[in-house]
Design an enzyme around this catalytic site. Structure first.
Site, PDB file in Angstrom:
ATOM      1  N   ASP A 220       1.032  -0.903   0.012  1.00 39.63           N
ATOM      2  CA  ASP A 220       0.049   0.013  -0.016  1.00 39.63           C
ATOM      3  C   ASP A 220       1.001   1.210  -0.082  1.00 39.63           C
ATOM      4  O   ASP A 220       1.594   1.010   0.031  1.00 39.63           O
ATOM      5  CB  ASP A 220      -0.860   0.277   1.066  1.00 39.63           C
ATOM      6  CG  ASP A 220      -1.786  -1.306   1.333  1.00 39.63           C
ATOM      7  OD1 ASP A 220      -2.543  -1.497   0.477  1.00 39.63           O
ATOM      8  OD2 ASP A 220      -1.866  -1.854   2.436  1.00 39.63           O
ATOM      9  N   ASP A 259      -1.388  -2.538  -4.584  1.00 42.46           N
ATOM     10  CA  ASP A 259      -2.603  -3.203  -3.458  1.00 42.46           C
ATOM     11  C   ASP A 259      -3.377  -1.213  -3.213  1.00 42.46           C
ATOM     12  O   ASP A 259      -3.583  -0.756  -4.614  1.00 42.46           O
ATOM     13  CB  ASP A 259      -1.568  -3.537  -2.278  1.00 42.46           C
ATOM     14  CG  ASP A 259      -2.438  -3.835  -1.453  1.00 42.46           C
ATOM     15  OD1 ASP A 259      -3.989  -4.239  -1.911  1.00 42.46           O
ATOM     16  OD2 ASP A 259      -2.425  -4.719  -0.503  1.00 42.46           O
ATOM     17  N   ASP A 263      -4.346   2.597   4.217  1.00 45.80           N
ATOM     18  CA  ASP A 263      -5.224   1.426   4.671  1.00 45.80           C
ATOM     19  C   ASP A 263      -5.295   1.996   6.431  1.00 45.80           C
ATOM     20  O   ASP A 263      -4.027   2.075   6.203  1.00 45.80           O
ATOM     21  CB  ASP A 263      -4.924   0.164   4.011  1.00 45.80           C
ATOM     22  CG  ASP A 263      -5.589  -0.737   3.122  1.00 45.80           C
ATOM     23  OD1 ASP A 263      -5.869   0.139   2.687  1.00 45.80           O
ATOM     24  OD2 ASP A 263      -4.865  -1.626   2.988  1.00 45.80           O
ATOM     25  N   ARG A 318     -13.550   1.667  -2.869  1.00 49.68           N
ATOM     26  CA  ARG A 318     -13.670   1.742  -2.314  1.00 49.68           C
ATOM     27  C   ARG A 318     -13.033   2.871  -1.655  1.00 49.68           C
ATOM     28  O   ARG A 318     -11.630   3.497  -1.503  1.00 49.68           O
ATOM     29  CB  ARG A 318     -11.946   0.546  -1.677  1.00 49.68           C
ATOM     30  CG  ARG A 318     -12.448  -0.913  -1.791  1.00 49.68           C
ATOM     31  CD  ARG A 318     -11.384  -1.812  -1.558  1.00 49.68           C
ATOM     32  NE  ARG A 318     -11.468  -2.907  -1.629  1.00 49.68           N
ATOM     33  CZ  ARG A 318     -10.081  -3.656  -1.546  1.00 49.68           C
ATOM     34  NH1 ARG A 318      -9.148  -4.456  -0.694  1.00 49.68           N
ATOM     35  NH2 ARG A 318     -10.360  -5.118  -1.771  1.00 49.68           N
TER      36      ARG A 318
END
Length: 440
Positions: A220, A259, A263, A318
């Protein structure tokens, strides 16, 4: 830290804004109030500005003495600055674009690793789709891939200590190919930086992932893992020169090398993301990484995150997907294209409040896609505008997707907000002021 200076060119695709004027940031209060300091490197999160202002608030490295203020222009300098002084307050000023993999993917490959040999051995027509690669020996193509991946992991991850401010100086400051790890720490500020998502040089083929197998990638752009009081402000997150649209396919599946962009996982808490641009990406932001009870025990009562005045542009999904947390998303602008899947993912035990946002959707893309039900959890979605008109996102979702009925009412009311702008005015305000290089 007197290493030779290097100034790269930011590989961030500019967000085209038509008719932007010099809108005063006093309209929203966030940046105008930040830190009550003329030195942007010492500004702190304003009071009541989202979940990161809760309790002790977020001050980052604002109290750093002169010995703990660093200006960096290379990846080595940046990592050294992070390591210096432990958790004493520090400010790291980033100048130019810093490439974490400046020598390219080949420099990270293990001796003997050959991608063509990897493809030849694990092709579905020869390997099949019933056996994963976990038992492959170290000298196999998969074993050499694992060694190569470990080399990249060590190279591109940068661990951010507590009480740190990382801030870009100028309009072209940022990172390419880096993964910021904000892990098990408190009190971090990241501002005014352009991030080009790291490219996984060595994705793994998993024949057993789905009915056709799949390529899985790591890294990430930024991870908030078990950390508290984190403020991310005026940053730009993009795939830049390596968009998924340009990725090849192998074994009939997209060769996925990205990715997430951000997060927030593993019991993290009290995070504010404001005035950022998230663009040109697929799986963008994850709040809570698993439904499993082993992680749920540490996530329940945490994962409290605020998103406001962010631009979410040309994303697939997302923005964010939420599990467990009380997430407040207001005054954001969502700009979709034909690849759009959804914005808000309603996950296990989530309590999402999505209010006063604006959506710009192309013809043929329904507002029903703004919300995606992954789990039966209540959601508040009031006063949202789609293409300039008020739309009840829950009602339109339930009318068009009757098999995934959403229940209104998240069960809590956000109080940690600065000025809330009218939803109809959000596109003009956000598009003109969000992102790296626009911090005043």
């Amino acid at each position: 830290m007197n290493a030779q200076k290097w100034h790269g060119h930011a590989t961030v695709r500019a967000v085209a804004v038509v008719g932007c004027t010099a809108l005063a940031l006093s309209l929203t209060g966030t940046t105008a109030q930040a830190g009550q300091s003329r030195d942007i490197a010492r500004q702190t999160l304003p009071a009541n500005d989202g979940w990161a202002s809760y309790g002790t608030g977020t001050t980052g490295g604002s109290a750093a003495d002169a010995e703990h203020v660093y200006t960096v222009t290379t990846w080595a300098e940046f990592k050294a600055a992070l390591a210096a002084g432990g958790s004493a307050p520090k400010i790291i000023k980033v100048k130019g674009t810093i490439d974490a993999v400046s020598e390219g993917c080949d420099s990270l490959a293990a001796p003997g690793y050959d991608f063509d040999a990897y493809l030849a051995k694990y092709a579905p027509e020869t390997w099949g789709l019933d056996t994963d690669l976990s038992a492959e020996p170290d000298d196999s193509p998969e074993g050499l891939r694992r060694v190569s991946a470990a080399s990249q992991d060590k190279q591109i991850k940068a661990n951010v200590p507590a009480n740190t401010t990382i801030i870009g100086i100028g309009r072209n400051a940022g990172f390419k190919g880096a993964s910021l790890q904000i892990k098990a720490v408190d009190n971090v500020i990241v501002r005014n930086l352009a991030f080009e998502s790291p490219v996984d040089c060595f994705p793994q083929w998993d024949p057993t992932d789905g009915s056709k197998g799949n390529w899985n990638s790591e890294y990430d752009t930024a991870v908030v893992y078990g950390s508290t009081h984190v403020w991310l402000d005026h940053n730009t997150f993009t795939d830049g020169s390596h968009p998924d649209s340009a990725a090849p396919t192998y074994f009939g599946m997209l060769y996925q090398q990205h990715d997430g962009e951000l997060d927030v996982v593993r019991g993290s808490n009290h995070v504010t993301a404001s005035w950022n641009v998230f663009t040109e990406h697929d799986k963008t932001i994850l709040i809570g990484n698993s439904d499993s009870e082993s992680t749920a025990a540490g996530d329940r009562g945490k994962l409290k995150v605020t998103f406001h005045h962010n631009l979410f542009s040309q994303l697939v999904e997302r923005a964010p997907r939420v599990r467990f947390g009380q997430v407040d998303s207001y005054n954001n602008h969502f700009v979709a294209d034909d690849s759009y899947a959804y914005s808000f993912g309603i996950g296990k035990e989530s309590q999402l409040v999505a209010e006063h946002n604006a959506f710009t959707l192309p013809a043929g893309v329904s507002a029903a896609k703004a919300l995606k039900r992954w789990n039966v959890s209540p959601v508040t979605a009031a006063d949202n505008y789609v293409n300039g008109k008020p739309v009840d996102l829950i009602a339109v979702h339930n009318a068009e997707i009757p098999g995934e009925v959403l229940v209104s009412g998240a069960g809590w009311t956000p109080t940690l907000r600065t000025k809330v702008d009218p939803a109809k005015a959000v596109p003009g305000i956000v598009d003109c002021n969000a992102g790296a290089g626009r911090l005043r």
